[in-house]
Design a protein around this motif. Sequence first.
Motif, PDB file in Angstrom:
ATOM      1  N   UNK A 299       0.863  -1.277   0.049  1.00 27.57           N
ATOM      2  CA  UNK A 299       0.042   0.015  -0.020  1.00 27.57           C
ATOM      3  C   UNK A 299       0.767   1.171   0.004  1.00 27.57           C
ATOM      4  N   UNK A 300       1.305   1.705  -1.206  1.00 31.24           N
ATOM      5  CA  UNK A 300       1.960   2.901  -1.252  1.00 31.24           C
ATOM      6  C   UNK A 300       1.460   4.166  -0.342  1.00 31.24           C
ATOM      7  N   UNK A 301       2.145   5.273   0.176  1.00 30.30           N
ATOM      8  CA  UNK A 301       1.498   6.068   0.836  1.00 30.30           C
ATOM      9  C   UNK A 301       0.679   7.068  -0.065  1.00 30.30           C
ATOM     10  N   UNK A 302      -0.532   7.672   0.518  1.00 28.55           N
ATOM     11  CA  UNK A 302      -1.246   8.336  -0.339  1.00 28.55           C
ATOM     12  C   UNK A 302      -0.574   9.692  -1.114  1.00 28.55           C
ATOM     13  N   UNK A 303       0.186  10.067  -0.327  1.00 28.99           N
ATOM     14  CA  UNK A 303       1.005  11.359  -0.704  1.00 28.99           C
ATOM     15  C   UNK A 303       1.731  11.059  -1.841  1.00 28.99           C
ATOM     16  N   UNK A 304       2.508   9.851  -1.913  1.00 31.15           N
ATOM     17  CA  UNK A 304       3.133   9.241  -2.986  1.00 31.15           C
ATOM     18  C   UNK A 304       2.284   8.954  -4.413  1.00 31.15           C
ATOM     19  N   UNK A 305       1.103   8.525  -4.042  1.00 25.18           N
ATOM     20  CA  UNK A 305       0.197   8.351  -5.083  1.00 25.18           C
ATOM     21  C   UNK A 305      -0.138   9.536  -5.795  1.00 25.18           C
ATOM     22  N   UNK A 306      -0.602  10.545  -4.873  1.00 27.57           N
ATOM     23  CA  UNK A 306      -0.930  11.908  -5.467  1.00 27.57           C
ATOM     24  C   UNK A 306       0.155  12.484  -6.307  1.00 27.57           C
TER      25      UNK A 306
END
Lengths: 259, 333
Positions: free
Chosen positions: A34-41
């Motif tokens: 589960x990659x961090x949300x910030x990285x996904x954004x």
Amino acid sequence: MKEKILRSNIFWIVVIIIIWESVSRLGIISPYVLPPFSKVVIQLVQELQDGSIVIQVINSFRIVLLGLIISLIISIIVLILCDKFKNFEYFTRTICNILSPLPSVAILPIVIIWMGINDNAMLVLVVHSVVWPMIINLMEKVQSIPTVYHELLANLQIGSIKKVLCVYMMLILPGVIAAMRIGCARAWRSIISSEAIFGIIGTSGGLGMYIYVNRAYGNLTKVMVGIILIILVSVIIDKIFVALEKLTIKKWRMSYERE
Amino acid sequence: MNRKSILVIVILAVIIVAIIASVVLQNNKGDENSQGVAQERTVVINYNPDNYASAVFQIAKEEGLMEKYMPEGVKVEWTTLSSASDIRDAMVSGEIDIGTPGIMAYMTAIDNGMPLTLMSFYGYATVMAYTNQDDINSLADFKAGDQISISGLASNPQAAYLAALKEEGLNVQEYNTMLVKIPNTEAISMLETKNQIKGSILSFSANLKADALSDKGVKKIRDFSDVIEKYSIGTALIANTDFYNENQDICEAVRKVQNEVIANWEKDMDKNAQLLAKQYDCDVEDVIDLMKNQPPTDKVTGYNDLAQLLYDVDMLSKPLKLEDLPNYDSIPR
């Protein structure tokens, strides 16, 4: 009331984002899983700047839209035929009951052999997933029209084509929009899964292919970007249908159910 | 902030603390268990029963070699995932401890920071290109818009195809866009019926089925064995990094098994060929030919070349070097 719901939605989305970021950053769930949300954004912004993902969204959306239009046209033709020939209605109901529960992915191998790997094959899958429930839905809506309307139309001796296009479609407009809304959701599911299985490499492809390719190359951040984009596009489409309802049914007071 | 909001925040905080506490407790419990019953360990090994590049595991499993070399108290469990990306994902999630995915899947995985450790090379892939067109006699004859089938992404056939394009001086990016993912069975039937695809990249034993269609106009146009060896295209012996660090003795045992099968390759060829032929549903002679021409090896030779190629076509974010791997000294090369 609306503002309250909106505030509540935003609140829960923020909570989910905080939990997502925390469990990934704290290592409770591995960042590879589960990659961090910030990285996904950040990745999402980069992909949007690059532009290629926009083309993939358009590719998927184009087929969904085309599939919906074709399904609606088929459904209207079927309604006309059902109105003209009673036996055709029984036949249609049987076929719809058989084919409606059949997932489009199940017919994928046959479609590949018959149609090859191209947009037409995707279109067939989308139409298959949309058209059967749409026909059933519309037929039921027509049946639920109060008898007085049917009697009136019979007295006026209006032909089937005119009856379906000019009267039924207006009377069942809420049903048509609801069927389109459900059909759109089914079409999205169908296209994403079939694109992932077709997995066309490098050439034009949609969001499903984007997810599949990045999953194959082990890039879970991009997979999450694809998932978020699917959610965003689905929400936007749903909002479009809501706006459509406002512009037609509510504005013109078209539903006989309100009378 | 009203009382309701405070209540919601408190409930959320409790849930988050509970999740963290349960994970910590579970980890501690796991540690206690592993200390208390240190003798009882399980290693989950994946092999692909349809892939010649995993033949060493197939033979080892049949002959019970794992049990022979494993430290006392280690139980061996086998799984049979076949797709390289499925194997990789299962290894990252910890469901599989040791497996033999394609080396390209490994490279893309570590490029994305996945915790996998390369132990050795495992077996060369056997890849051939076929066409159903009279006017196509080499990869260079395919034109833009043609479709060439491949069984999976980040797979050995794709790696072999890309390497061959590079060796032949063709535009790797452009030719890569011709690939479409179709399972081998459907691809062969599409080759036979001349439906849609103009070519197909097949691995053993699907290539034998395509060979049998020569009377229907299906012909072989490329044997990739030259690039297979040069770029080390095949399967690699990979372990989950945590497992590798905590169970060096088990990993060593797996390497010993690999060495024994390789050492006895010539001696046991007839016996093993029969076993593999049954597995692949083909003639023993075909397997013997393959075993003679492409014996397995544990030596990684073309890792850097393959990494550079994948970097050149944007499949890797950086050109990985074998010497940069943390366990470089222990990798046979």
